[in-house]
Scaffold this motif. Sequence first.
Motif, PDB file in Angstrom:
ATOM      1  N   THR A 135     -30.134  99.161 -76.059  1.00  0.00           N
ATOM      2  CA  THR A 135     -29.192  98.275 -76.751  1.00  0.00           C
ATOM      3  C   THR A 135     -29.203  96.883 -76.145  1.00  0.00           C
ATOM      4  OG1 THR A 135     -27.795 100.207 -76.866  1.00  0.00           O
ATOM      5  CG2 THR A 135     -26.843  98.156 -77.605  1.00  0.00           C
ATOM      6  N   ALA A 136     -29.243  96.847 -74.826  1.00  0.00           N
ATOM      7  CA  ALA A 136     -29.243  95.547 -74.152  1.00  0.00           C
ATOM      8  C   ALA A 136     -30.444  94.727 -74.602  1.00  0.00           C
ATOM      9  CB  ALA A 136     -29.264  95.746 -72.639  1.00  0.00           C
ATOM     10  N   VAL A 137     -31.594  95.373 -74.703  1.00  0.00           N
ATOM     11  CA  VAL A 137     -32.808  94.665 -75.120  1.00  0.00           C
ATOM     12  C   VAL A 137     -32.688  94.232 -76.580  1.00  0.00           C
ATOM     13  CG1 VAL A 137     -35.288  94.926 -75.529  1.00  0.00           C
ATOM     14  CG2 VAL A 137     -34.287  95.760 -73.412  1.00  0.00           C
ATOM     15  N   PHE A 138     -32.147  95.100 -77.414  1.00  0.00           N
ATOM     16  CA  PHE A 138     -31.962  94.733 -78.825  1.00  0.00           C
ATOM     17  C   PHE A 138     -31.047  93.514 -78.920  1.00  0.00           C
ATOM     18  CE2 PHE A 138     -29.649  94.806 -82.809  1.00  0.00           C
ATOM     19  CZ  PHE A 138     -30.667  94.994 -83.746  1.00  0.00           C
ATOM     20  N   ASP A 139     -29.905  93.580 -78.245  1.00  0.00           N
ATOM     21  CA  ASP A 139     -28.940  92.491 -78.310  1.00  0.00           C
ATOM     22  C   ASP A 139     -29.530  91.173 -77.817  1.00  0.00           C
ATOM     23  OD1 ASP A 139     -26.987  94.013 -79.401  1.00  0.00           O
ATOM     24  OD2 ASP A 139     -25.972  94.462 -77.521  1.00  0.00           O
ATOM     25  N   LEU A 140     -30.347  91.290 -76.796  1.00  0.00           N
ATOM     26  CA  LEU A 140     -30.927  90.109 -76.167  1.00  0.00           C
ATOM     27  C   LEU A 140     -31.956  89.432 -77.081  1.00  0.00           C
ATOM     28  CD1 LEU A 140     -30.099  89.291 -73.363  1.00  0.00           C
ATOM     29  CD2 LEU A 140     -32.101  90.434 -72.439  1.00  0.00           C
TER      30      LEU A 140
ATOM     31  N   MET B 145     -29.628  94.983 -89.266  1.00  0.00           N
ATOM     32  CA  MET B 145     -30.766  95.416 -88.446  1.00  0.00           C
ATOM     33  C   MET B 145     -30.303  96.417 -87.397  1.00  0.00           C
ATOM     34  SD  MET B 145     -33.125  92.028 -87.865  1.00  0.00           S
ATOM     35  CE  MET B 145     -31.935  90.728 -87.788  1.00  0.00           C
ATOM     36  N   ARG B 146     -29.163  96.132 -86.781  1.00  0.00           N
ATOM     37  CA  ARG B 146     -28.641  97.020 -85.756  1.00  0.00           C
ATOM     38  C   ARG B 146     -28.368  98.409 -86.349  1.00  0.00           C
ATOM     39  NH1 ARG B 146     -26.055  95.242 -81.367  1.00  0.00           N
ATOM     40  NH2 ARG B 146     -25.641  93.274 -82.385  1.00  0.00           N
ATOM     41  N   ARG B 147     -27.749  98.424 -87.550  1.00  0.00           N
ATOM     42  CA  ARG B 147     -27.429  99.699 -88.202  1.00  0.00           C
ATOM     43  C   ARG B 147     -28.683 100.513 -88.481  1.00  0.00           C
ATOM     44  NH1 ARG B 147     -23.828  97.191 -91.677  1.00  0.00           N
ATOM     45  NH2 ARG B 147     -25.367  97.311 -93.325  1.00  0.00           N
ATOM     46  N   MET B 148     -29.686  99.816 -88.989  1.00  0.00           N
ATOM     47  CA  MET B 148     -30.931 100.507 -89.330  1.00  0.00           C
ATOM     48  C   MET B 148     -31.571 101.137 -88.091  1.00  0.00           C
ATOM     49  SD  MET B 148     -31.317 100.367 -92.506  1.00  0.00           S
ATOM     50  CE  MET B 148     -33.032 100.864 -92.700  1.00  0.00           C
ATOM     51  N   VAL B 149     -31.613 100.355 -87.027  1.00  0.00           N
ATOM     52  CA  VAL B 149     -32.228 100.857 -85.795  1.00  0.00           C
ATOM     53  C   VAL B 149     -31.430 102.057 -85.285  1.00  0.00           C
ATOM     54  CG1 VAL B 149     -32.791 100.307 -83.399  1.00  0.00           C
ATOM     55  CG2 VAL B 149     -33.192  98.614 -85.182  1.00  0.00           C
ATOM     56  N   GLU B 150     -30.111 101.913 -85.331  1.00  0.00           N
ATOM     57  CA  GLU B 150     -29.247 102.977 -84.824  1.00  0.00           C
ATOM     58  C   GLU B 150     -29.394 104.245 -85.640  1.00  0.00           C
ATOM     59  OE1 GLU B 150     -24.707 104.032 -83.944  1.00  0.00           O
ATOM     60  OE2 GLU B 150     -25.138 102.193 -85.051  1.00  0.00           O
ATOM     61  N   GLU B 151     -29.518 104.060 -86.930  1.00  0.00           N
ATOM     62  CA  GLU B 151     -29.669 105.206 -87.809  1.00  0.00           C
ATOM     63  C   GLU B 151     -30.914 106.010 -87.446  1.00  0.00           C
ATOM     64  OE1 GLU B 151     -29.994 104.903 -92.352  1.00  0.00           O
ATOM     65  OE2 GLU B 151     -27.978 104.202 -91.818  1.00  0.00           O
TER      66      GLU B 151
ATOM     67  N   THR C 193     -37.109  86.995 -96.229  1.00  0.00           N
ATOM     68  CA  THR C 193     -36.165  87.376 -95.177  1.00  0.00           C
ATOM     69  C   THR C 193     -36.059  88.893 -95.001  1.00  0.00           C
ATOM     70  OG1 THR C 193     -34.354  87.236 -96.745  1.00  0.00           O
ATOM     71  CG2 THR C 193     -34.710  85.317 -95.328  1.00  0.00           C
ATOM     72  N   SER C 194     -36.130  89.646 -96.091  1.00  0.00           N
ATOM     73  CA  SER C 194     -35.958  91.087 -95.912  1.00  0.00           C
ATOM     74  C   SER C 194     -37.186  91.692 -95.229  1.00  0.00           C
ATOM     75  CB  SER C 194     -35.639  91.788 -97.233  1.00  0.00           C
ATOM     76  OG  SER C 194     -36.715  91.628 -98.119  1.00  0.00           O
ATOM     77  N   LEU C 195     -38.329  91.074 -95.470  1.00  0.00           N
ATOM     78  CA  LEU C 195     -39.522  91.551 -94.770  1.00  0.00           C
ATOM     79  C   LEU C 195     -39.419  91.276 -93.269  1.00  0.00           C
ATOM     80  CD1 LEU C 195     -42.890  91.507 -96.452  1.00  0.00           C
ATOM     81  CD2 LEU C 195     -42.863  91.053 -94.010  1.00  0.00           C
ATOM     82  N   VAL C 196     -38.869  90.127 -92.929  1.00  0.00           N
ATOM     83  CA  VAL C 196     -38.691  89.799 -91.511  1.00  0.00           C
ATOM     84  C   VAL C 196     -37.688  90.758 -90.876  1.00  0.00           C
ATOM     85  CG1 VAL C 196     -37.955  88.032 -89.867  1.00  0.00           C
ATOM     86  CG2 VAL C 196     -39.274  87.377 -91.882  1.00  0.00           C
ATOM     87  N   GLU C 197     -36.578  90.999 -91.581  1.00  0.00           N
ATOM     88  CA  GLU C 197     -35.590  91.965 -91.071  1.00  0.00           C
ATOM     89  C   GLU C 197     -36.248  93.316 -90.793  1.00  0.00           C
ATOM     90  OE1 GLU C 197     -32.296  92.447 -93.733  1.00  0.00           O
ATOM     91  OE2 GLU C 197     -31.828  90.302 -93.699  1.00  0.00           O
TER      92      GLU C 197
END
Lengths: 206, 371
Positions: free
Chosen positions: A30-35, B73-79, A51-55
Amino acid sequence: MSVTFEFIKKNGTDQELWAGIRNSNEAAFTAVFDLYHKPLYNYGSKLCSNTSLVEDAVQDVFIDIWRLRQGLTPEITSIKFYLYRALRRRIHVGLSRHLSMEEIGMLDDEDVPHSIANSETILIETESSLIRARQVQELLAKLPERQIEAITLRYFEEFNTEEIAQIMGVSEKSVRNFIYKALTSLRAHRQARLISTLIFWFTLVF
Amino acid sequence: MKYDPYSLTELIRNDDFIAWVLHPDEELDARWNVFLHDNPEKKNTVESAREYVILLARDTGRHMPTPQQSDKMRRMVEEHMRREDGQTEIIPLNSGWRWTRVAASVAVIFGVGMFSYWFYNKGSERELGVSSVHVIASREADQMVRVNTAHKPMMVLLPDGSSVVLDPAATISFSKKNWQNQREVTLSGKAFFEIAKDPQRPFLVYSHGLATKVLGTSFLIDASKDDVKVQVTTGVVRVFSVKDLSETQKQKHVEEAASYGMLLEHDQGIAFSKENGEIVKLPDLVASNIEGNNTPIFVFDETPVEQVFKQLETTYNVKIIYDKANWASFPLNATLTGKPFISKLEVICNALDAVFTIQENEVRIKPNPNL
């Protein structure tokens, strides 16, 4: 003599976080994701306007890390570098699937002669900050993708030339050329605008 | 037209210049101020270039995700994490993420099992409002790493009692597992070493392909620039390049007594080229070859304790708490040059009939209860 053992509980560094992820530590992950997810998205947006492709690509990079955590390399110097390289690969895979088109990388490795760099005029130094800010914005809107990418990695992400070369999969010389060209078009752009302004005033006066 | 390395375009893409604009520190400030002083006509160019670098850094960072995108993005990863764990039920969104978003908790887990003790710079931490020090100690990851992210020197105590004073931005790392057999550390940046004597276990510092081997001594290594510089304060050290050596060759040279590489005695120094692995001897001198080597000489002759402690406090960036009324004027005679921090304290406390405890960056000195 007695020494109190005292441990400091702060943010982990890259090796610590990485070891945590490899050991299924969710907090480390999580820390790495948040960072990193935000700057990664920012970088991804320079590679692809969808944008959705980037997401998706950003998510996938993290999902893969978690999924394959046990097989991750134990040695890592920089998590950030790892992530950027992974994202770039992701986006290009995604792009070629979407557009059924391979990325055509035009490498321009030719040397840029030094002398071009010297036609500095005094004008740029006297221009106001406001003009400069607009100039950079306009420039970034029209630069070729690879130049934008190199500029982003250099100035915003602050990777060095060697790292940028490895992320982009080109030579260091190419990276220097991308940045150089971007900066010179900044100048060319400025001169063109200056001339058009002059012409405008000319037509007004006469 | 002549090539001008300080034209506007060249400045904007100059690594050193970018570093100065985005992360100015004392050294860069000094260097660029000297440049401006010597080239006053460049003042406007430098100002423009600085503005462009800032604009480029800012404007290329304008594509951050919105909070909604971030959450998605966070939700997707968490899922995906949950799915993998075999949990199929849908947890309501607002019951939140299982993730602890406090990164600090990560370190708590890893902090356990550390076998050494460390100091950190409390003062600068407060100033910066961020952690000034990163400790790495994980049970699994064997590497211990200390980074000085503060603007002041930071002392690191090694398990053998040796002390290292890291300059800002310097990093030191070593393998926990290996430490019992061999004292080996890797340094980047600049640091002053005071090594505890242990003839059985040589102490090795690796910095960009240069190995510095010692048995017990003090020296300064500056690996922050193009050339790695080593300057010996006390004792003898051996330096050699390990750039093109295999592991076995390296091991052999490490174990050999003094036949390989170059021997350096006090006040001698070398410069090692990171690029071609060449070691060049620097002229012997009393003043240092390395900028900013102002390590004080710890020689005390009837020196009041108060003064001794002040010197320790500045050199190692620690706070020493003691009974000033009783001890401040106590005269000390001692030569502590080159001794690690702990040894220095031991000698002083011996003279005072005192004991000391160390907690974070505070040293408390109390009368010896056994007397």
